[in-house]
Design a protein around this motif. Structure first.
Motif, PDB file in Angstrom:
ATOM      1  N   LEU A   1      -5.846  49.878   4.150  1.00  0.00           N
ATOM      2  CA  LEU A   1      -5.396  51.399   4.082  1.00  0.00           C
ATOM      3  C   LEU A   1      -5.594  51.933   2.415  1.00  0.00           C
ATOM      4  N   VAL A   2      -5.097  50.906   1.529  1.00  0.00           N
ATOM      5  CA  VAL A   2      -5.157  50.956   0.000  1.00  0.00           C
ATOM      6  C   VAL A   2      -6.351  50.526  -0.545  1.00  0.00           C
ATOM      7  N   MET A   3      -6.750  49.122  -0.187  1.00  0.00           N
ATOM      8  CA  MET A   3      -8.221  48.728  -0.935  1.00  0.00           C
ATOM      9  C   MET A   3      -9.329  49.260  -0.368  1.00  0.00           C
ATOM     10  N   GLY A   4      -9.243  50.018   0.869  1.00  0.00           N
ATOM     11  CA  GLY A   4     -10.274  50.384   1.563  1.00  0.00           C
ATOM     12  C   GLY A   4     -11.365  49.594   2.258  1.00  0.00           C
ATOM     13  N   ARG A   5     -10.883  48.244   2.238  1.00  0.00           N
ATOM     14  CA  ARG A   5     -11.765  47.313   2.959  1.00  0.00           C
ATOM     15  C   ARG A   5     -12.109  47.687   4.373  1.00  0.00           C
ATOM     16  N   PRO A   6     -13.285  47.746   4.991  1.00  0.00           N
ATOM     17  CA  PRO A   6     -13.241  48.161   6.412  1.00  0.00           C
ATOM     18  C   PRO A   6     -13.204  46.959   7.316  1.00  0.00           C
ATOM     19  N   LEU A   7     -12.837  47.226   8.618  1.00  0.00           N
ATOM     20  CA  LEU A   7     -12.616  46.257   9.518  1.00  0.00           C
ATOM     21  C   LEU A   7     -13.913  46.276  10.736  1.00  0.00           C
ATOM     22  N   SER A   8     -14.551  45.253  11.201  1.00  0.00           N
ATOM     23  CA  SER A   8     -15.443  45.432  12.073  1.00  0.00           C
ATOM     24  C   SER A   8     -14.540  45.416  13.460  1.00  0.00           C
ATOM     25  N   ALA A   9     -15.438  45.674  14.720  1.00  0.00           N
ATOM     26  CA  ALA A   9     -14.876  46.166  15.827  1.00  0.00           C
ATOM     27  C   ALA A   9     -13.940  44.712  15.959  1.00  0.00           C
ATOM     28  N   GLU A  10     -14.662  43.617  15.757  1.00  0.00           N
ATOM     29  CA  GLU A  10     -13.832  42.116  16.190  1.00  0.00           C
ATOM     30  C   GLU A  10     -12.669  41.876  15.432  1.00  0.00           C
ATOM     31  N   GLU A  11     -12.783  42.503  14.231  1.00  0.00           N
ATOM     32  CA  GLU A  11     -11.561  42.160  13.146  1.00  0.00           C
ATOM     33  C   GLU A  11     -10.431  43.318  13.825  1.00  0.00           C
ATOM     34  N   ALA A  12     -10.866  44.416  14.070  1.00  0.00           N
ATOM     35  CA  ALA A  12      -9.802  45.514  14.545  1.00  0.00           C
ATOM     36  C   ALA A  12      -9.323  44.945  15.822  1.00  0.00           C
ATOM     37  N   ARG A  13     -10.061  44.330  16.628  1.00  0.00           N
ATOM     38  CA  ARG A  13      -9.215  43.889  18.000  1.00  0.00           C
ATOM     39  C   ARG A  13      -8.076  42.789  17.506  1.00  0.00           C
TER      40      ARG A  13
ATOM     41  N   LEU B   1      -7.993  55.886  -1.013  1.00  0.00           N
ATOM     42  CA  LEU B   1      -7.732  55.523  -2.351  1.00  0.00           C
ATOM     43  C   LEU B   1      -9.129  55.912  -3.262  1.00  0.00           C
ATOM     44  N   LYS B   2     -10.268  55.636  -2.394  1.00  0.00           N
ATOM     45  CA  LYS B   2     -11.459  55.767  -2.984  1.00  0.00           C
ATOM     46  C   LYS B   2     -11.615  57.226  -3.594  1.00  0.00           C
ATOM     47  N   LEU B   3     -11.040  58.149  -2.804  1.00  0.00           N
ATOM     48  CA  LEU B   3     -11.184  59.362  -2.943  1.00  0.00           C
ATOM     49  C   LEU B   3      -9.989  59.957  -3.608  1.00  0.00           C
ATOM     50  N   ALA B   4      -9.377  58.861  -4.202  1.00  0.00           N
ATOM     51  CA  ALA B   4      -8.032  59.595  -4.931  1.00  0.00           C
ATOM     52  C   ALA B   4      -7.016  59.953  -4.159  1.00  0.00           C
ATOM     53  N   LEU B   5      -7.204  59.802  -2.791  1.00  0.00           N
ATOM     54  CA  LEU B   5      -6.187  60.289  -1.795  1.00  0.00           C
ATOM     55  C   LEU B   5      -5.154  59.221  -1.405  1.00  0.00           C
ATOM     56  N   ILE B   6      -4.376  59.531  -0.504  1.00  0.00           N
ATOM     57  CA  ILE B   6      -3.605  58.524   0.137  1.00  0.00           C
ATOM     58  C   ILE B   6      -3.699  58.720   1.797  1.00  0.00           C
TER      59      ILE B   6
ATOM     60  N   ILE C   1       4.505  61.934   8.810  1.00  0.00           N
ATOM     61  CA  ILE C   1       3.096  62.945   8.508  1.00  0.00           C
ATOM     62  C   ILE C   1       3.506  63.889   7.549  1.00  0.00           C
ATOM     63  N   ASP C   2       4.623  64.502   7.737  1.00  0.00           N
ATOM     64  CA  ASP C   2       4.767  65.585   6.833  1.00  0.00           C
ATOM     65  C   ASP C   2       5.022  65.307   5.230  1.00  0.00           C
ATOM     66  N   THR C   3       5.427  63.942   4.997  1.00  0.00           N
ATOM     67  CA  THR C   3       5.827  63.452   3.642  1.00  0.00           C
ATOM     68  C   THR C   3       4.453  63.010   3.066  1.00  0.00           C
ATOM     69  N   GLU C   4       3.659  62.371   3.793  1.00  0.00           N
ATOM     70  CA  GLU C   4       2.308  62.079   3.222  1.00  0.00           C
ATOM     71  C   GLU C   4       1.470  63.370   3.057  1.00  0.00           C
ATOM     72  N   ALA C   5       1.733  64.474   3.982  1.00  0.00           N
ATOM     73  CA  ALA C   5       1.064  65.560   3.640  1.00  0.00           C
ATOM     74  C   ALA C   5       1.405  66.275   2.317  1.00  0.00           C
ATOM     75  N   MET C   6       2.759  66.104   1.999  1.00  0.00           N
ATOM     76  CA  MET C   6       3.116  66.661   0.852  1.00  0.00           C
ATOM     77  C   MET C   6       2.501  66.075  -0.510  1.00  0.00           C
ATOM     78  N   HIS C   7       2.144  64.732  -0.508  1.00  0.00           N
ATOM     79  CA  HIS C   7       1.512  64.043  -1.289  1.00  0.00           C
ATOM     80  C   HIS C   7       0.085  64.322  -1.404  1.00  0.00           C
ATOM     81  N   PHE C   8      -0.404  64.378  -0.209  1.00  0.00           N
ATOM     82  CA  PHE C   8      -1.993  64.581   0.008  1.00  0.00           C
ATOM     83  C   PHE C   8      -2.146  65.778  -0.606  1.00  0.00           C
TER      84      PHE C   8
ATOM     85  N   ARG D   1      -5.836  68.021  -5.329  1.00  0.00           N
ATOM     86  CA  ARG D   1      -5.967  68.986  -6.277  1.00  0.00           C
ATOM     87  C   ARG D   1      -6.613  68.032  -7.838  1.00  0.00           C
ATOM     88  N   SER D   2      -6.298  66.940  -7.705  1.00  0.00           N
ATOM     89  CA  SER D   2      -6.482  66.089  -8.855  1.00  0.00           C
ATOM     90  C   SER D   2      -7.956  66.080  -9.470  1.00  0.00           C
TER      91      SER D   2
END
Ligand code: COA
Length: 248
Positions: free
Chosen positions: A157-169, A130-135, A220-227, A232-233
């Motif tokens: 996915l939307v706010m772009g907050r990262p996860l550490s390795a431990e948080e991802a676990r 989203l920080k790149l204006a994408l989805i 995947i295909d629906t996301e790609a259509m919007h992506f 181009r924005s």
């Protein structure tokens, strides 16, 4: 430098290594093509019973090459990028990931298609779409909420907050967190363990566990259509240009 994707086979395990460390393994079109081909070959081989995705020390993958995104804003997204995502979703072989460092964008979203993920203690998982204006892509808009619940998926996915390795676990994305230098060995050990199981039973079990393939491919295909539209924005172009100009 060498090939940007290096494929090796080891005792029933195919290792697909992203090898563009000078660019933190940002993925270019030839890399997507090589990775899709390596997956297709694995699919066709009875000898290969498990596939590992690996990167470099400190960098699993920094996401799609942003220069390529800028080109795609004008010329359109090459359909061969999607072929890799389809091959990933359609894989009948179990998929393991060895994430020794940063995993950004597709570097994280491809992990939702993996069955066993080993992360280095310093790994960071981030999806700044989203920080790149994408989805989000690669069916992550479907698979991430399934894996970690809507709240955590939205934050990442939307706010772009990262996860550490431990948080991802804790979020169920990563199986085990180990010393960065041991990631490849631990992943290979897990892959060899999976490869030693009865292959057809593994294929059926994981397909049953992964949900409906048609839904995943359709997402995947629906996301790609919007992506493609969003690429181009003006906002997206400005974000790509800002990244590419940031050191000048
Ligand atoms: N596309 C193109 N080039 C990339 C890249 C990407 N996604 N990620 C990193 N690179 C390049 C950098 O431009 C730099 O190239 P240079 O040496 O020619 O200037 C090189 O890789 C090293 O990256 P650098 O930014 O100097 O390293 P760092 O350790 O300070 O930061 C990252 C690493 C990955 C955190 C940072 O490069 C970054 O944020 N990259 C963009 C990630 C992204 O948004 N990906 C798209 C997700 S949808």
């Amino acid at each position: 430098m060498g090939d940007p994707v290096v494929v090796t086979d080891n005792g029933g395990v195919r290792i697909i290594r992203m090898n563009r460390p000078e660019k933190k393994n940002a993925l270019t079109l030839p890399m997507y093509v090589a990775m899709a081909r390596a997956l297709r070959e694995a699919e066709a081989s009875d000898a290969i019973r498990c596939v590992i995705f690996a990167g470099s020390p400190g960098a699993f993958c920094a996401g799609n090459d942003i220069g390529d995104f800028l080109d795609a804003a004008d010329g359109g997204l090459d359909p061969r990028t999607l072929e890799f995502l389809h091959a990933l979703a359609r894989s009948r072989k179990p998929l393991v990931a060895a994430v020794a460092g940063i995993a950004i964008g597709i570097g994280t979203t491809m992990l939702f298609h993996c069955d066993y993920v080993v992360a280095g203690a310093g790994a960071v998982f981030s999806t700044p779409f989203l920080k790149l204006a994408l989805i989000p892509e690669a069916a992550s808009s479907l698979l991430a909420p399934m894996r970690m619940g809507h709240a955590r998926a939205f934050s990442m996915l939307v706010m772009g907050r990262p996860l550490s390795a431990e948080e991802a676990r804790e979020a169920g994305v990563v199986n085990s967190v180990v010393d960065g230098a041991e990631v490849d060995d631990v992943a290979l050990k897990a892959a060899l363990e999976i490869a030693a199981l009865p292959a057809e039973a593994v294929a059926v079990a994981r397909r049953l566990m992964r949900g409906h393939l048609d839904d995943i491919v359709r997402q995947i295909d629906t996301e790609a259509m919007h992506f493609k539209e969003l690429l181009r924005s003006d906002e997206a172009r400005a974000a790509f240009a800002a990244f590419l100009a940031r050191k000048k």
